[in-house]
Design an enzyme around this catalytic site. Sequence first.
Site, short mmCIF file in Angstrom:
data_model
loop_
_atom_site.label_atom_id
_atom_site.label_comp_id
_atom_site.label_asym_id
_atom_site.label_seq_id
_atom_site.Cartn_x
_atom_site.Cartn_y
_atom_site.Cartn_z
N GLU A 148 0.89 -1.16 0.00
CA GLU A 148 0.00 0.00 0.00
C GLU A 148 0.92 1.20 0.00
O GLU A 148 1.54 1.52 1.02
CB GLU A 148 -0.92 -0.04 1.23
CG GLU A 148 -2.17 0.82 1.08
CD GLU A 148 -1.90 2.27 1.43
OE1 GLU A 148 -1.64 3.06 0.48
OE2 GLU A 148 -1.95 2.62 2.61
N CYS A 195 -2.13 8.85 2.40
CA CYS A 195 -1.87 8.36 1.05
C CYS A 195 -3.08 8.56 0.15
O CYS A 195 -2.94 8.80 -1.05
CB CYS A 195 -1.46 6.88 1.10
SG CYS A 195 -2.61 5.83 2.01
#
Length: 451
Positions: free
Chosen positions: A231, A265
């Site tokens: 990720e 993110c």
Amino acid sequence: MGTFAVINPATGETVAEYPDATAEEIEASLASAQKAYKEWARTTTVAERAALAQRAAELFEERKDELGAIINREMGKPLDQSIGEAEFSGAITAAFAANAEKWLADEELEVEDGLRSFFRFQGTGVILGIMPWNYPYYQVARFAVPNLILGNTIVLKHAAQCPESALALEKIFRDAGFPEGAYVNVFATHEQVADIIADDRVQGVSLTGSERAGAIVAEQAGRALKKCVLELGGSDVFLVLDTDDLDHAVEHAVGGRMENTGQACNGSKRIVVLDKYFDEFREKFVAAIGGQSYGDDFGPLSSAQATKTLASQVQGALDQGAEVLVGNNEPEGNVFTPTVISNITPAMDVYSQELFGPVAQLYKVPSDEEAIELANSSPYGLGSVVICDDLERAEQVGNQLDVGMVFIGGAGLEGADVPFGGVKKSGYGRELGKVGMLEFANKKLFRFAAK
């Protein structure tokens, strides 16, 4: 100074330092995790392991104030957001505990010869987690909890600036009743991480972090034939295409950009607005970003290096012709004034960069087609937000976005049991929900000769 240290980003004060793990400590951690896998994980039921996770969920809630204070000090997150992260981590843990037996139930297969066949989902062994500083509890909860319930054991290497939250997490799992070795924290160096990945006792690795770190870990895991989940970064778009409530769009654009001081993110980093709304949206958005309050709405950036990197990226954009609509690119210590930049062209470096902090890029487009083209021009493909009152049109646009997640109608639609992950340079694999729980499962086939 050791690799692992608490340096308060608001003051620059070094609060505490922790020594790197020795080779002997790394070996003891791996041996302990392997022993727990053989003697505990393989001999307990999903229900038994889920019950321990439920207790861990309760401890997140009971200790939320203490946990919040730790990460407020470690990485500067405003205290209410820090406490909220501890609460959300408890909710994630509780969701996995509540759904585990259903999500891990045997999956019957329809096969041509009619022989009874099914998948049974079990653990594979020791899994290494490499976790980031920006969500010190949330990222760990969504990785470690499903694997512990599944029947894996965890060796966890946290970010260098999060040693106290790392130790607090280890204590939660031990106090919840997980045995020694089920969840082991290691203050490992980068060199030691490479050795851990290569170790035959480790069956997989999950990393949340930068694109650069992901490429290194993926290469190391590939050489060792280990599965990995990555990720990584993101430069998510926030598309404003059609709305009768522009204030709602502005509110969600601000929230999507400013959450965790812009250090998420999947934060809304590129705000893309159809031309007929652009002037009004720009005025309201710039005013809202400029009105953010330090200490309440945002905190310091996580470190001096993070501040230096962001300021350099913004200055590079200005040198190449971008315009600042609000903000001054003159951080005081690690306090970075919330900023909006515009007049960005594809020739500029910032066009393809991820800005990790309270800086929004604002774009005007004439059509859905150009909005989609701009969105997909990024090397990243994590999430997106589509503001469009016509839900069918919103879904059609979402179908054409090269991303892992499409939120329609608002930002912040994450949930404790909602899958998370991206494509392209944002990584691969999923966390949360059933699909996240099965990433490191041994999907073991059972097949009977008798019908």
